[in-house]
Design a protein around this motif. Structure first.
Motif, PDB file in Angstrom:
ATOM      1  N   GLY A 118      31.169  64.434  29.190  1.00 43.83           N
ATOM      2  CA  GLY A 118      29.710  64.348  29.142  1.00 43.83           C
ATOM      3  C   GLY A 118      29.324  63.485  28.169  1.00 43.83           C
ATOM      4  N   ALA A 119      30.195  62.441  27.674  1.00 47.35           N
ATOM      5  CA  ALA A 119      29.845  61.572  26.579  1.00 47.35           C
ATOM      6  C   ALA A 119      29.266  60.050  27.212  1.00 47.35           C
ATOM      7  CB  ALA A 119      30.957  61.105  25.694  1.00 47.35           C
ATOM      8  N   TYR A 120      29.559  59.967  28.437  1.00 44.23           N
ATOM      9  CA  TYR A 120      29.295  58.392  29.029  1.00 44.23           C
ATOM     10  C   TYR A 120      29.702  58.397  30.595  1.00 44.23           C
ATOM     11  CZ  TYR A 120      34.466  56.951  28.632  1.00 44.23           C
ATOM     12  OH  TYR A 120      35.719  56.957  28.938  1.00 44.23           O
ATOM     13  N   GLU A 121      29.073  57.356  31.086  1.00 42.49           N
ATOM     14  CA  GLU A 121      29.479  57.200  32.462  1.00 42.49           C
ATOM     15  C   GLU A 121      29.638  55.635  32.929  1.00 42.49           C
ATOM     16  OE1 GLU A 121      25.893  58.948  34.765  1.00 42.49           O
ATOM     17  OE2 GLU A 121      24.732  57.262  34.015  1.00 42.49           O
ATOM     18  N   LEU A 122      30.480  55.566  33.757  1.00 40.67           N
ATOM     19  CA  LEU A 122      30.532  54.037  34.110  1.00 40.67           C
ATOM     20  C   LEU A 122      30.200  53.850  35.545  1.00 40.67           C
ATOM     21  CD1 LEU A 122      34.144  53.746  32.899  1.00 40.67           C
ATOM     22  CD2 LEU A 122      32.061  53.115  31.766  1.00 40.67           C
ATOM     23  N   LEU A 123      29.490  52.624  35.759  1.00 41.02           N
ATOM     24  CA  LEU A 123      29.032  52.303  37.053  1.00 41.02           C
ATOM     25  C   LEU A 123      29.633  50.882  37.399  1.00 41.02           C
ATOM     26  CD1 LEU A 123      27.176  53.355  39.332  1.00 41.02           C
ATOM     27  CD2 LEU A 123      25.164  51.890  38.434  1.00 41.02           C
ATOM     28  N   VAL A 124      30.550  50.992  38.361  1.00 42.41           N
ATOM     29  CA  VAL A 124      31.443  49.913  38.667  1.00 42.41           C
ATOM     30  C   VAL A 124      31.020  49.258  40.104  1.00 42.41           C
ATOM     31  CG1 VAL A 124      33.587  49.002  38.716  1.00 42.41           C
ATOM     32  CG2 VAL A 124      33.309  50.813  37.104  1.00 42.41           C
ATOM     33  N   GLY A 125      30.716  47.912  40.273  1.00 41.53           N
ATOM     34  CA  GLY A 125      30.826  47.635  41.507  1.00 41.53           C
ATOM     35  C   GLY A 125      31.721  46.330  41.699  1.00 41.53           C
ATOM     36  N   ARG A 126      32.252  46.187  43.123  1.00 45.31           N
ATOM     37  CA  ARG A 126      33.145  45.198  43.491  1.00 45.31           C
ATOM     38  C   ARG A 126      32.577  44.610  44.556  1.00 45.31           C
ATOM     39  NH1 ARG A 126      36.567  49.884  41.680  1.00 45.31           N
ATOM     40  NH2 ARG A 126      37.894  49.053  40.385  1.00 45.31           N
ATOM     41  N   TRP A 127      32.682  43.288  44.735  1.00 47.65           N
ATOM     42  CA  TRP A 127      32.416  42.768  45.969  1.00 47.65           C
ATOM     43  C   TRP A 127      33.036  41.301  45.832  1.00 47.65           C
ATOM     44  CZ3 TRP A 127      30.065  42.744  41.300  1.00 47.65           C
ATOM     45  CH2 TRP A 127      29.568  41.542  40.716  1.00 47.65           C
ATOM     46  N   LEU A 128      33.014  40.691  47.094  1.00 42.89           N
ATOM     47  CA  LEU A 128      33.920  39.433  47.488  1.00 42.89           C
ATOM     48  C   LEU A 128      32.855  38.290  47.367  1.00 42.89           C
ATOM     49  CD1 LEU A 128      35.771  40.364  50.608  1.00 42.89           C
ATOM     50  CD2 LEU A 128      36.763  40.447  48.252  1.00 42.89           C
ATOM     51  N   SER A 129      33.370  37.052  46.739  1.00 41.40           N
ATOM     52  CA  SER A 129      32.771  35.842  46.669  1.00 41.40           C
ATOM     53  C   SER A 129      33.916  34.787  46.845  1.00 41.40           C
ATOM     54  CB  SER A 129      32.250  35.572  45.179  1.00 41.40           C
ATOM     55  OG  SER A 129      33.452  35.644  44.200  1.00 41.40           O
ATOM     56  N   ASN A 130      33.484  33.694  46.808  1.00 41.91           N
ATOM     57  CA  ASN A 130      34.310  32.330  47.095  1.00 41.91           C
ATOM     58  C   ASN A 130      35.075  32.460  48.523  1.00 41.91           C
ATOM     59  OD1 ASN A 130      35.465  29.706  46.525  1.00 41.91           O
ATOM     60  ND2 ASN A 130      37.027  30.793  45.327  1.00 41.91           N
ATOM     61  N   ASN A 131      34.391  32.937  49.531  1.00 39.81           N
ATOM     62  CA  ASN A 131      35.096  33.092  50.923  1.00 39.81           C
ATOM     63  C   ASN A 131      35.925  33.907  51.072  1.00 39.81           C
ATOM     64  OD1 ASN A 131      32.890  31.073  52.221  1.00 39.81           O
ATOM     65  ND2 ASN A 131      34.477  29.519  51.238  1.00 39.81           N
ATOM     66  N   GLY A 132      35.659  34.987  50.468  1.00 40.61           N
ATOM     67  CA  GLY A 132      36.887  36.144  50.230  1.00 40.61           C
ATOM     68  C   GLY A 132      38.093  35.777  49.429  1.00 40.61           C
ATOM     69  N   LYS A 133      38.110  34.898  48.576  1.00 41.98           N
ATOM     70  CA  LYS A 133      39.327  34.660  47.730  1.00 41.98           C
ATOM     71  C   LYS A 133      39.271  35.205  46.562  1.00 41.98           C
ATOM     72  CE  LYS A 133      40.640  30.429  50.162  1.00 41.98           C
ATOM     73  NZ  LYS A 133      40.121  30.844  51.506  1.00 41.98           N
ATOM     74  N   VAL A 134      37.709  35.681  46.157  1.00 44.68           N
ATOM     75  CA  VAL A 134      37.598  36.253  44.556  1.00 44.68           C
ATOM     76  C   VAL A 134      37.109  37.448  44.882  1.00 44.68           C
ATOM     77  CG1 VAL A 134      36.367  36.051  42.575  1.00 44.68           C
ATOM     78  CG2 VAL A 134      37.406  33.933  43.634  1.00 44.68           C
ATOM     79  N   MET A 135      37.366  38.608  44.253  1.00 44.23           N
ATOM     80  CA  MET A 135      36.851  39.897  44.165  1.00 44.23           C
ATOM     81  C   MET A 135      36.166  39.873  42.573  1.00 44.23           C
ATOM     82  SD  MET A 135      38.269  43.808  44.672  1.00 44.23           S
ATOM     83  CE  MET A 135      39.358  43.929  43.315  1.00 44.23           C
ATOM     84  N   GLU A 136      35.157  40.113  42.539  1.00 41.97           N
ATOM     85  CA  GLU A 136      34.326  40.281  41.376  1.00 41.97           C
ATOM     86  C   GLU A 136      33.793  41.676  41.201  1.00 41.97           C
ATOM     87  OE1 GLU A 136      31.694  37.152  40.313  1.00 41.97           O
ATOM     88  OE2 GLU A 136      32.066  36.053  41.957  1.00 41.97           O
TER      89      GLU A 136
END
Length: 194
Positions: free
Chosen positions: A144-162
């Motif tokens: 109960g100390a913290y939470e993380l909100l993580v988002g992943r998506w593609l860029s650079n025509n699918g060659k990079v995952m951010e």
């Protein structure tokens, strides 16, 4: 020095006023982010083998979680690889994270109830869901100390995952935003043949 996060790299769902202010104070810039909602792109298959190539504000992100200096130095120097496998309907996510002491292999049902996971010595309850084209993971520390909100998506025509990750203290409201880029190394060895 870390490179600045560009204008289009952080999903709006991850940016609160506090995180934007903290990011700007720590060298992250350009937190004018695209809106996520009805007009956002549809979910995209993130399947592949992804090698971490850059991090922004990751030291502060780890420090906020209580990771000591030596462990942060090791974490920042790891050759981290994520192997992501999704089904054709994009309703499951198999996430394998490997590098140094990190070795995870977790299967998520997207949109289902939270599941218990372990990352090194931290234990979380994780819930995975889509926000437009961003695959979100809400991780709550079981203490109960913290939470993380993580988002992943593609860029650079699918060659990079951010990946952008927001730390939120449940004790004092502190927020720290970090960003990571991964480059595609090849297909997931677990993906179904086309």
């Amino acid at each position: 020095t870390a490179e600045s996060i560009s204008v289009s790299t952080v999903p709006a769902v991850l940016v609160t006023t506090k995180a934007a202010e903290a990011g700007a104070a720590s060298g992250l810039s350009g937190l004018n982010v695209p809106a996520i909602g009805a007009a956002a792109a549809a979910p995209a298959d993130l399947s592949g083998v992804w090698k971490r190539v850059s991090t922004d504000n990751y030291d502060a992100f780890l420090s906020a979680q209580g990771v000591n200096y030596l462990k942060r130095r090791v974490a920042l120097g790891l050759k981290m690889v994520h192997t992501v496998t999704q089904d054709p309907d994009l309703t499951t996510l198999r996430l394998q994270e490997n590098g140094g002491p990190v070795s995870t292999d977790t299967l998520y049902i997207i949109g289902a109830e939270a599941i218990k996971t372990k990352y090194v010595s931290a234990v979380f309850m994780d819930k995975c869901y889509w926000e437009g084209n961003v695959l979100m993971m809400h991780k709550t520390d079981i203490n109960g100390a913290y939470e993380l909100l993580v988002g992943r998506w593609l860029s650079n025509n699918g060659k990079v995952m951010e990946q952008s990750a927001l730390f939120k203290s449940l004790k004092n409201g502190e927020e720290v935003l970090a960003h990571v880029k991964f480059e595609l190394q090849g297909p997931s060895p677990h993906a179904a043949a086309a």
